[in-house]
Each structure stands twice: as C-alpha cells, then as structure tokens.
Scaffold this motif. Structure first.
Motif, mmCIF file in Angstrom:
data_model
loop_
_atom_site.group_PDB
_atom_site.id
_atom_site.type_symbol
_atom_site.label_atom_id
_atom_site.label_comp_id
_atom_site.label_asym_id
_atom_site.label_seq_id
_atom_site.Cartn_x
_atom_site.Cartn_y
_atom_site.Cartn_z
ATOM 1 N N SER A 87 -35.323 -36.790 22.309
ATOM 2 C CA SER A 87 -34.018 -37.403 22.144
ATOM 3 C C SER A 87 -34.103 -38.870 22.545
ATOM 4 O O SER A 87 -34.954 -39.247 23.338
ATOM 5 C CB SER A 87 -32.995 -36.694 23.031
ATOM 6 N N THR B 82 -26.221 -36.554 17.884
ATOM 7 C CA THR B 82 -26.811 -35.947 19.075
ATOM 8 C C THR B 82 -27.871 -36.834 19.729
ATOM 9 O O THR B 82 -28.215 -36.637 20.883
ATOM 10 C CB THR B 82 -27.486 -34.612 18.722
ATOM 11 N N LYS C 62 -30.904 -36.760 18.712
ATOM 12 C CA LYS C 62 -32.148 -35.996 18.581
ATOM 13 C C LYS C 62 -33.109 -36.720 17.639
ATOM 14 O O LYS C 62 -32.733 -37.167 16.557
ATOM 15 C CB LYS C 62 -31.841 -34.599 18.027
#
Length: 182
Positions: free
Chosen positions: A66, A156, A158
């Motif tokens: 991430s 997110t 990610k």
C-alpha cells in the motif's frame, strides 16, 4: 602464530565487508535500451519480487502493498499509474515508449502521475505534487527507484503492480484492464 591468526581474522572481516557492500549496492539494470528483456529480466525488474540473496536490502522487502492510504479525492475515480522519473535515468528512457503507449491507450481512463526527481528543483516540485495527491509517503520511500511504474487503486491506496525498467506493455495492460472492470 599470533600474527597469522590476526592476519586470518583481518581477511575474514574484509571478506564480510565486501559481501555486505555488494549486497547493499544498488540493483543495476541489466537491460539496455535496445535489448528485449528475458523472462528473468522482467521478473527482476520488479524491485518487490527480488530473489536476490541480499533481499534484506531490497527496497520493497519491508513495505506493505500500500502507499499508506487513499489518494486525493480528485483522482479517486480512476486507477493511478505513478512514474518515478529522472531525465538522467537509463531505465526511464527504456520504458518511455511503453509509458507513451499506455498514455495513448488509456487516455481519460487512468490518471498518470509523473514524479520527476531529476534534480533538487524538480524533486521539490514532485514532493509538493505528491503531498497534494496523497503520495508523500510513497515518494519518500521510492525517490531513488527511478524507472519504476506503480499502479495504484486510489480509493484504498493498494499497490496493484510495481515494475522497474519493464518495457513489456502487456504487464501493465493486464493490471489496468482488471482495475478498470472493478
């Protein structure tokens, strides 16, 4: 006897130092501008997938998958491709045609973010841009990884894929196409 033991101990210490320095050396890109990478070269181009015995020195070895959190609201509507770039970088020149083709193929579908770390002035601009987009932590951790393209899911943070000096267009298209269908 004492002198030979001292010499042997010095030799062992020197060998250990040489090994440590060789593991800490920057990963050299063995793909020249006009050379097609082999499967091994492409696998090694991803700094996070290293099979190197010096993996503890791998820049991605201890990192999560991430960038540290969601990106800025204005770029959350599309996948983001981040290019850590420098004008003096041979890997950047090697992947430039691939990046150019991706920009054409995914115009309006993907956000392309270039973080130029060529010199102090452009690095300062890149840091400001990274802060604005929620990429400060990412840039700080990857400033020295020029020639690296990272595909991020912006909501997110990610990391979907990360390749360094990989001119293989299909590797990026597969990830981007998948991200666009989700």
């Amino acid at each position: 006897m004492y002198k030979s033991s001292k010499f042997l101990l010095s030799l062992v210490c020197l060998s250990g130092l040489v090994l440590t320095v060789s593991c800490g050396a920057a990963n050299s890109d063995n793909i020249s501008q006009n050379q097609t990478p082999s499967t091994t070269d492409v696998a090694q181009s991803n700094p996070c997938a290293s099979k190197n015995p010096c993996a503890s020195k791998n820049p991605c070895a201890a990192k999560a998958k991430s960038i540290g959190g969601p990106l800025a609201q204005e770029i959350q509507d599309k996948p983001v491709l981040v290019d850590v770039f420098a004008t003096w970088c041979a890997a950047c020149k090697n992947i430039a045609p691939t990046l150019s083709q991706l920009e054409k193929d995914y115009e309006g579908k993907v956000h392309f973010v270039v973080l130029d770390v060529s010199d102090k002035a452009t690095t300062a601009q890149a840091e400001a841009k990274a802060k604005e987009l929620g990429l400060s932590e990412f840039l700080s951790a990857n400033k020295s990884q020029t020639g690296m393209l990272t595909i991020v899911e912006p909501k997110t943070g990610k990391i979907l894929a990360q390749h360094r000096n990989n001119p293989n267009l299909a590797d990026y298209k597969t990830i981007l196409d998948t991200a666009l269908t989700q």
